[in-house]
Each structure stands twice: as structure tokens, then as C-alpha cells.
Design a protein around this motif. Structure first.
Motif, PDB file in Angstrom:
ATOM      1  N   ARG A 193       0.853  -1.193   0.000  1.00 33.45           N
ATOM      2  CA  ARG A 193       0.000   0.000   0.000  1.00 33.45           C
ATOM      3  C   ARG A 193       0.882   1.234   0.000  1.00 33.45           C
ATOM      4  N   THR A 194       0.578   2.131  -0.917  1.00 34.87           N
ATOM      5  CA  THR A 194       1.339   3.366  -1.019  1.00 34.87           C
ATOM      6  C   THR A 194       0.678   4.480  -0.213  1.00 34.87           C
ATOM      7  N   SER A 195       1.378   5.607  -0.088  1.00 35.96           N
ATOM      8  CA  SER A 195       0.891   6.878   0.492  1.00 35.96           C
ATOM      9  C   SER A 195       0.988   6.983   2.000  1.00 35.96           C
ATOM     10  N   GLY A 196       1.517   5.962   2.678  1.00 37.79           N
ATOM     11  CA  GLY A 196       1.707   6.070   4.119  1.00 37.79           C
ATOM     12  C   GLY A 196       0.539   5.608   4.953  1.00 37.79           C
ATOM     13  N   GLU A 197      -0.597   5.316   4.348  1.00 39.64           N
ATOM     14  CA  GLU A 197      -1.732   4.784   5.102  1.00 39.64           C
ATOM     15  C   GLU A 197      -1.463   3.326   5.454  1.00 39.64           C
ATOM     16  N   THR A 198      -1.959   2.905   6.615  1.00 37.85           N
ATOM     17  CA  THR A 198      -1.686   1.541   7.088  1.00 37.85           C
ATOM     18  C   THR A 198      -2.990   0.775   7.294  1.00 37.85           C
ATOM     19  N   ARG A 199      -3.857   0.866   6.307  1.00 34.87           N
ATOM     20  CA  ARG A 199      -5.127   0.126   6.315  1.00 34.87           C
ATOM     21  C   ARG A 199      -5.162  -0.809   5.109  1.00 34.87           C
ATOM     22  N   VAL A 200      -5.916  -1.904   5.239  1.00 37.89           N
ATOM     23  CA  VAL A 200      -6.081  -2.813   4.101  1.00 37.89           C
ATOM     24  C   VAL A 200      -7.267  -2.402   3.238  1.00 37.89           C
ATOM     25  N   SER A 201      -8.147  -1.548   3.756  1.00 39.61           N
ATOM     26  CA  SER A 201      -9.229  -0.928   2.980  1.00 39.61           C
ATOM     27  C   SER A 201     -10.055  -1.926   2.170  1.00 39.61           C
ATOM     28  N   ASN A 202     -10.404  -3.044   2.799  1.00 39.68           N
ATOM     29  CA  ASN A 202     -11.381  -3.954   2.196  1.00 39.68           C
ATOM     30  C   ASN A 202     -10.854  -4.599   0.914  1.00 39.68           C
ATOM     31  N   PHE A 203      -9.553  -4.835   0.849  1.00 38.33           N
ATOM     32  CA  PHE A 203      -8.925  -5.363  -0.365  1.00 38.33           C
ATOM     33  C   PHE A 203      -8.439  -6.782  -0.145  1.00 38.33           C
ATOM     34  N   LEU A 204      -8.946  -7.718  -0.932  1.00 38.74           N
ATOM     35  CA  LEU A 204      -8.507  -9.120  -0.930  1.00 38.74           C
ATOM     36  C   LEU A 204      -8.489  -9.695   0.492  1.00 38.74           C
ATOM     37  N   LEU A 205      -9.586  -9.513   1.218  1.00 32.03           N
ATOM     38  CA  LEU A 205      -9.627  -9.932   2.621  1.00 32.03           C
ATOM     39  C   LEU A 205      -9.449 -11.436   2.772  1.00 32.03           C
TER      40      LEU A 205
END
Length: 247
Positions: A193-205
Motif C-alpha cells: 500500500r502506497t501513500s503512508g496509510e496503514t489500512r487494508v481498505s477492504n482489499f482481498l480480505l
């Protein structure tokens, strides 16, 4: 384009099947930081996609899955949503020839029912057009959400059970995987994940249960193939146990 091969590329199992998934984040922020419209950042991000896809064979990536538009992204402004949809269409039209020349197979995952019919037809066309390619498998997630995917998969299983096509006691992890949008892919080895955010954001759970994760502060329009190569070199040093213990 030439890179030093990451250490995992020396392992044929990795070099032949390495699956990297990317949450491409930071396009809008990149543009805003420069005083430009957010769509400028998305256009720059599309250029990075082209560069990374071109570099995949050199850096050991066989499968590349990109999170382009989530089920939650409809909450953005109408201008941005429509701009992104137009960008998807332009990318497919512009890159079709290159993908065939470079052996790239493109597939789109997610719920297409909410997409414009012309865009759905375009996605169907490019999937047919590149179906014979096998050098790089590029998968783009559009109107995709991990929870939505699991819901749709379990509904499909329930329908088949009700129709007598499937016995409930025979439903296994592998069964559920077969009903997922990504049934044609191995699970991702690495999620970036780019941009410094540390969430998986509902992706390929479901698929990323044992994936390695890297969160980088680099905004997607600044993310180069060399950036990915460095990440892969570090990934090659990790010990993946999949719940077991190394001997």
C-alpha cells in the motif's frame, strides 16, 4: 528496462508465480500538493501502472493485481468518479496493442453491474483480446470490495446448495476460493500500500490471509519500478511460515 533481480527471483517457485497486489493510494494527494486537480494525479498514476506492468518480467512478478476503484469510492465527487471511469476506458483502448505485444493478460474483478454498459463491454472485450497471453497476468479491481466479494461468493454457494449442485458438508476453503472473483489467481504473496496509510481498505480480505504486507510513504504517482524492485529485494529476506514453525 533492467534491474538487479531480487533474491526471491532465484527461486523458480517465486519467479514463476510471484503475485503482488497493490493498493494504489495517493493520486489525489499528489495532485493537490501541487495545486492541480485530483484527476491529474489519477492520470499520472495510470502512467505508473504502465511502467510497472512493463517492468514485471524483469523484477520477477508474474501476477500483478491493482486496486483501482473500491465499492466505497462512489462516495467521491461525481466529477472524480466520472473522470476515473473515463480513465479506465482510455487505458484499455490505448494499452490493448501494447498488452498483446508484451504478453500481458488483463482481467477485471469486482461487481460490474453498477458500471456503465459501454465500460462493461470494453472490459469484456479486452479480456477476450488478451486471453491468450501468459507473460504477465494483470488484474484490475474496479467496483471491488473484499466484503462484497465474500457476500457474492457465499450467495452463489447458497444458490448451488439449494439447487442440489453442492452438498453443504463439502464446502471447504478451496470451495469458497473457487467462487471468489480471483478464482483464477494464486493468493498474493505480497500486498503493497502506497501513500503512508496503514489500512487494508477492504482489499482481498480472503486471499491475503497469509500475505506479507508493506506500507510505504511513497505516493502512487511517485512509485517507480525501482521502488517496487527495492521492496521485492526486502521481501526476499522474509521468512514465510504460513502458521508453522521453521525447522
Amino acid at each position: 528496462m533492467t534491474f538487479d533481480q531480487p533474491s526471491h527471483a532465484e527461486d523458480p517457485a517465486h519467479s514463476n508465480r510471484l503475485h503482488v497486489a497493490v493498493i494504489m493510494d495517493g493520486n489525489g494527494r499528489w495532485a493537490t500538493n501541487r495545486g492541480w486537480p485530483r484527476l491529474v494525479g489519477h492520470r499520472k498514476g495510470a502512467e505508473r501502472v504502465r511502467e510497472l506492468v512493463d517492468a514485471c518480467p524483469d523484477i520477477g512478478i508474474k501476477y500483478l493485481t491493482l486496486y483501482a476503484f473500491s465499492t466505497e469510492n462512489w462516495k467521491r465527487s461525481t466529477e472524480e468518479v466520472m473522470g476515473l471511469m473515463s480513465l479506465f476506458a482510455r487505458y484499455v483502448k490505448r494499452e490493448a496493442g501494447r498488452m498483446n505485444r508484451e504478453g500481458v493478460r488483463l482481467r477485471v474483478i469486482g461487481d460490474r453491474t453498477r458500471l456503465d454498459c459501454k465500460l462493461r463491454e470494453l472490459f469484456d472485450w479486452i479480456e477476450r483480446e488478451t486471453a491468450g497471453n501468459d507473460r504477465v497476468h494483470l488484474t484490475v479491481a474496479v467496483n471491488y470490495g473484499g466484503r462484497d466479494e465474500i457476500r457474492r461468493a457465499t450467495q452463489a454457494i447458497a444458490r448451488d446448495v439449494a439447487a442440489g449442485k453442492l452438498e453443504p458438508e463439502n464446502v471447504s476453503d478451496a470451495t469458497l476460493s473457487d467462487y471468489m472473483d480471483t478464482h483464477f489467481l494464486p493468493d498474493p504473496d505480497l500486498v503493497v500500500r502506497t501513500s503512508g496509510e496503514t489500512r487494508v481498505s477492504n482489499f482481498l480480505l480472503w486471499q491475503s490471509a497469509y500475505s506479507e504486507y508493506v506500507f510505504t510513504p511513497v505516493l502512487w504517482p511517485d512509485f517507480t519500478p525501482q521502488t517496487m524492485n527495492t521492496i521485492l529485494q526486502n521481501f526476499g529476506q522474509r521468512e514465510r511460515r504460513f502458521g508453522g514453525v521453521l525447522k
